[in-house]
Design a protein around this motif. Structure first.
Motif, PDB file in Angstrom:
ATOM      1  N   THR A 204      -6.051 -17.502  15.737  1.00  0.00           N
ATOM      2  CA  THR A 204      -7.195 -17.346  14.748  1.00  0.00           C
ATOM      3  C   THR A 204      -8.360 -17.640  15.169  1.00  0.00           C
ATOM      4  O   THR A 204      -9.423 -16.695  14.987  1.00  0.00           O
ATOM      5  CB  THR A 204      -6.933 -18.404  13.619  1.00  0.00           C
ATOM      6  N   VAL A 205      -8.693 -18.567  16.321  1.00  0.00           N
ATOM      7  CA  VAL A 205     -10.048 -18.744  16.966  1.00  0.00           C
ATOM      8  C   VAL A 205      -9.923 -18.505  18.477  1.00  0.00           C
ATOM      9  O   VAL A 205     -10.954 -18.327  19.100  1.00  0.00           O
ATOM     10  CB  VAL A 205     -10.612 -20.085  16.603  1.00  0.00           C
ATOM     11  N   ASN A 206      -8.665 -18.254  19.113  1.00  0.00           N
ATOM     12  CA  ASN A 206      -8.677 -18.295  20.298  1.00  0.00           C
ATOM     13  C   ASN A 206      -9.185 -19.096  21.166  1.00  0.00           C
ATOM     14  O   ASN A 206      -9.998 -18.790  22.166  1.00  0.00           O
ATOM     15  CB  ASN A 206      -8.945 -16.562  20.729  1.00  0.00           C
ATOM     16  N   MET A 207      -8.877 -20.267  21.059  1.00  0.00           N
ATOM     17  CA  MET A 207      -9.719 -21.469  21.511  1.00  0.00           C
ATOM     18  C   MET A 207      -9.758 -21.398  23.045  1.00  0.00           C
ATOM     19  O   MET A 207      -8.725 -21.186  23.707  1.00  0.00           O
ATOM     20  CB  MET A 207      -9.024 -22.976  21.171  1.00  0.00           C
ATOM     21  N   GLU A 208     -10.865 -21.829  23.549  1.00  0.00           N
ATOM     22  CA  GLU A 208     -11.159 -21.650  25.019  1.00  0.00           C
ATOM     23  C   GLU A 208     -11.240 -23.354  25.548  1.00  0.00           C
ATOM     24  O   GLU A 208     -10.969 -24.135  24.744  1.00  0.00           O
ATOM     25  CB  GLU A 208     -12.640 -21.368  25.465  1.00  0.00           C
ATOM     26  N   ALA A 209     -10.588 -23.257  26.715  1.00  0.00           N
ATOM     27  CA  ALA A 209     -10.602 -24.494  27.387  1.00  0.00           C
ATOM     28  C   ALA A 209     -11.889 -25.257  27.411  1.00  0.00           C
ATOM     29  O   ALA A 209     -13.010 -24.647  27.497  1.00  0.00           O
ATOM     30  CB  ALA A 209     -10.156 -24.566  29.064  1.00  0.00           C
ATOM     31  N   GLY A 210     -11.939 -26.540  27.315  1.00  0.00           N
ATOM     32  CA  GLY A 210     -13.273 -27.303  27.199  1.00  0.00           C
ATOM     33  C   GLY A 210     -13.915 -27.397  25.881  1.00  0.00           C
ATOM     34  O   GLY A 210     -14.688 -28.007  25.615  1.00  0.00           O
ATOM     35  N   SER A 211     -13.151 -26.768  24.831  1.00  0.00           N
ATOM     36  CA  SER A 211     -13.590 -27.095  23.407  1.00  0.00           C
ATOM     37  C   SER A 211     -13.441 -28.163  22.686  1.00  0.00           C
ATOM     38  O   SER A 211     -12.599 -29.010  23.136  1.00  0.00           O
ATOM     39  CB  SER A 211     -12.812 -25.857  22.530  1.00  0.00           C
ATOM     40  N   THR A 212     -14.241 -28.373  21.818  1.00  0.00           N
ATOM     41  CA  THR A 212     -14.412 -29.624  20.979  1.00  0.00           C
ATOM     42  C   THR A 212     -13.828 -29.292  19.628  1.00  0.00           C
ATOM     43  O   THR A 212     -14.022 -28.406  19.006  1.00  0.00           O
ATOM     44  CB  THR A 212     -15.780 -30.345  20.965  1.00  0.00           C
ATOM     45  N   VAL A 213     -12.983 -30.222  19.336  1.00  0.00           N
ATOM     46  CA  VAL A 213     -12.146 -29.938  17.925  1.00  0.00           C
ATOM     47  C   VAL A 213     -12.203 -31.293  16.938  1.00  0.00           C
ATOM     48  O   VAL A 213     -12.148 -32.365  17.533  1.00  0.00           O
ATOM     49  CB  VAL A 213     -10.722 -29.538  18.399  1.00  0.00           C
ATOM     50  N   ALA A 214     -12.388 -30.920  15.699  1.00  0.00           N
ATOM     51  CA  ALA A 214     -11.949 -31.914  14.547  1.00  0.00           C
ATOM     52  C   ALA A 214     -11.046 -31.388  13.688  1.00  0.00           C
ATOM     53  O   ALA A 214     -11.062 -30.424  13.246  1.00  0.00           O
ATOM     54  CB  ALA A 214     -13.356 -32.188  13.966  1.00  0.00           C
ATOM     55  N   ILE A 215      -9.913 -32.295  13.465  1.00  0.00           N
ATOM     56  CA  ILE A 215      -8.965 -31.729  12.464  1.00  0.00           C
ATOM     57  C   ILE A 215      -8.728 -32.807  11.298  1.00  0.00           C
ATOM     58  O   ILE A 215      -8.663 -33.971  11.560  1.00  0.00           O
ATOM     59  CB  ILE A 215      -7.637 -31.875  13.395  1.00  0.00           C
ATOM     60  N   PHE A 216      -9.004 -32.280  10.214  1.00  0.00           N
ATOM     61  CA  PHE A 216      -8.901 -33.027   9.055  1.00  0.00           C
ATOM     62  C   PHE A 216      -7.579 -32.809   8.307  1.00  0.00           C
ATOM     63  O   PHE A 216      -7.142 -31.969   7.754  1.00  0.00           O
ATOM     64  CB  PHE A 216     -10.025 -32.459   7.939  1.00  0.00           C
ATOM     65  N   SER A 283     -13.501 -26.745  13.719  1.00  0.00           N
ATOM     66  CA  SER A 283     -12.931 -27.783  12.954  1.00  0.00           C
ATOM     67  C   SER A 283     -11.899 -27.128  11.933  1.00  0.00           C
ATOM     68  O   SER A 283     -11.866 -25.981  11.700  1.00  0.00           O
ATOM     69  CB  SER A 283     -13.970 -28.290  11.791  1.00  0.00           C
ATOM     70  N   PHE A 284     -10.647 -27.851  11.655  1.00  0.00           N
ATOM     71  CA  PHE A 284      -9.522 -27.597  10.940  1.00  0.00           C
ATOM     72  C   PHE A 284      -9.337 -28.099   9.609  1.00  0.00           C
ATOM     73  O   PHE A 284      -9.107 -29.334   9.927  1.00  0.00           O
ATOM     74  CB  PHE A 284      -8.598 -27.407  11.727  1.00  0.00           C
ATOM     75  N   GLU A 285      -9.348 -27.619   8.288  1.00  0.00           N
ATOM     76  CA  GLU A 285      -9.095 -28.278   7.142  1.00  0.00           C
ATOM     77  C   GLU A 285      -7.752 -28.173   7.051  1.00  0.00           C
ATOM     78  O   GLU A 285      -7.342 -26.937   6.200  1.00  0.00           O
ATOM     79  CB  GLU A 285     -10.156 -27.833   6.059  1.00  0.00           C
ATOM     80  N   CYS A 286      -6.881 -29.241   6.532  1.00  0.00           N
ATOM     81  CA  CYS A 286      -5.490 -29.109   6.695  1.00  0.00           C
ATOM     82  C   CYS A 286      -4.994 -29.922   5.305  1.00  0.00           C
ATOM     83  O   CYS A 286      -3.717 -30.268   5.262  1.00  0.00           O
ATOM     84  CB  CYS A 286      -4.822 -29.597   7.890  1.00  0.00           C
ATOM     85  N   VAL A 287      -5.915 -29.933   4.444  1.00  0.00           N
ATOM     86  CA  VAL A 287      -5.502 -30.692   3.274  1.00  0.00           C
ATOM     87  C   VAL A 287      -5.392 -29.847   1.921  1.00  0.00           C
ATOM     88  O   VAL A 287      -4.434 -30.350   1.202  1.00  0.00           O
ATOM     89  CB  VAL A 287      -6.720 -31.853   3.238  1.00  0.00           C
ATOM     90  N   GLY A 288      -6.207 -29.273   1.861  1.00  0.00           N
ATOM     91  CA  GLY A 288      -6.360 -28.507   0.534  1.00  0.00           C
ATOM     92  C   GLY A 288      -7.382 -28.819  -0.302  1.00  0.00           C
ATOM     93  O   GLY A 288      -7.046 -29.056  -1.484  1.00  0.00           O
ATOM     94  N   ASN A 289      -8.351 -29.602   0.242  1.00  0.00           N
ATOM     95  CA  ASN A 289      -9.404 -30.272  -0.615  1.00  0.00           C
ATOM     96  C   ASN A 289     -10.750 -29.788  -0.438  1.00  0.00           C
ATOM     97  O   ASN A 289     -11.349 -29.712   0.671  1.00  0.00           O
ATOM     98  CB  ASN A 289      -9.390 -31.748  -0.377  1.00  0.00           C
TER      99      ASN A 289
END
Length: 392
Positions: A204-216, A283-289
């Motif tokens: 979906t985002v083809n994440m690159e090395a060194g990326s910063t990520v937040a997962i909810f 960022s990834f929203e994994c809750v449905g809120n």
């Protein structure tokens, strides 16, 4: 039509016959599933009958079992969509798989011929894509399950799969062959949770090395996102969850920074912006809120931050964003099944999983016999399991 019990499994003696086997039947929203004998008809044109060896429970099964969306209610019904099994027989026209093949079911099918399937930009399918409203088979609009008693009540299908049954019938577009040497118990994860999370990072985002990520939300999908980000070389993975135990679990998947929203009076997005010098790349929203989706959006860096929506939003509320906020350069996208085209991409992804590119063992926290399925549901409800694999 002749009826048999699956004494000899997939030896060929059951092909073309009705099979009587065990299934967990839902008779009403929130009611305990009932293990009972059901009749499973032979596959019709472009259908496949599969002997399920392992199945597991996802939050989608949980919400459907609860009947959270009234428009999707249909009973009796056989839930389940994460599984691995062996093809018992195939219907007319099926060429992609044959009896004896090891397979996983696909709730998001791939017909291979529609405009979406032919377009490399999407994993949607106009014919066999995910459809929570679908209850019967495409060929004749009927079910392949009926009760084994004298009533012969039709039992509805679920998400193209219905894996809470020893045998199930699927559209051929909703099943994919995998390596016969692949560990079947672990392959159940690829039917939904693992693929959805890892694919969100990879496809979906083809994440690159060194990326910063937040997962909810650090359930299986959130942790699978973390595992995908770890495998891609993310430099910082921040996990957000109200369950403090997830801080320990998350470390197995590369989550070092953990935020419990209940531990601070400061807004979560401000904490993340401070930790990352302006916000995360993804960022990834994994809750449905909706409120959490907005927080995830505000946690990304202006100019290029991307928020991926993975949670299923059952509320009728609209997106909690003002159109002008998009002029900051932040984006919001959604991902279904991690962007994987099921039949095209799953064999290679399964191979990568077997080779250890991403972890599998850590996602399976419990294993129970199939008849203890209600205990497995309770483990998920109580937040005590990631995936509880049920074995027939």
């Amino acid at each position: 039509m002749e009826v048999v019990s699956p004494i000899n499994g997939c030896s060929g003696d059951t092909a073309g016959r009705v099979i009587i086997c065990k299934a967990a039947v839902a008779w009403g929203p929130g009611e305990p599933l009932v293990i009972e004998q059901v009749r499973v008809d032979p596959p019709q044109k472009m259908e496949v009958r599969v002997k399920i060896l392992f199945t597991s429970i996802c939050h989608t099964d949980l919400s459907a079992w609860k009947g959270e969306n009234e428009s999707q209610r249909a009973y009796p019904r056989i839930f389940g969509h994460e599984a691995a099994g062996i093809v018992e027989s195939v219907g007319e026209g099926v060429t992609e798989v044959a009896a004896g093949d090891h397979v996983i079911p696909l709730f998001n099918g791939e017909c291979g011929t529609c405009r979406c399937c032919k377009n490399p930009k999407t994993n949607a399918c106009e014919v066999m894509g995910v459809n929570p409203m679908k209850r019967t088979m495409t060929h004749d609009g009927k079910t392949r399950f009926t009760t084994a008693d004298e009533r012969r009540l039709p039992i509805f299908h679920f998400l193209n799969t219905s894996t809470f049954s020893e045998f199930t019938v699927l559209e051929s577009a909703c099943v994919v062959k995998i390596d016969s040497e692949a560990p079947m118990k672990k392959m159940t994860l690829l039917s939904c949770g693992l693929s959805t999370g890892v694919g969100a990072a990879w496809n979906t985002v083809n994440m690159e090395a060194g990326s910063t990520v937040a997962i909810f939300g650090l359930g299986v999908i959130g942790l699978a996102v973390a595992e995908g980000a770890r495998a891609r070389g993310a430099s910082k993975i921040i996990g957000v969850d109200i369950n403090p135990l997830k801080s320990v679990v998350g470390k197995q998947f590369g989550i070092i920074d953990f935020i419990n929203p209940r531990d601070s009076d400061n807004p979560v997005h401000e904490i993340i912006i401070e930790k990352t010098n302006g916000g995360v790349d993804y960022s990834f929203e994994c809750v449905g809120n909706g409120e959490i989706l907005r927080t995830a959006f505000l946690s990304t860096h202006i100019g290029w931050g991307t928020t991926v929506m993975l949670g299923v939003h059952t509320s009728p509320k609209m997106l909690p964003l003002h159109p002008m906020e998009l002029f900051s350069g932040r984006k919001v996208v959604a991902s279904v099944f991690g962007g994987f085209k099921g039949r095209s991409d799953m064999p290679q992804f399964a191979k990568q999983c077997i080779e250890g590119v991403v972890k599998l063992d850590e996602f399976i926290t419990h294993q129970l016999p199939f008849h203890n399925i209600n205990d497995a549901f309770q483990l998920l409800i109580d937040g005590k399991s990631l995936r509880c694999v049920l074995q027939f």
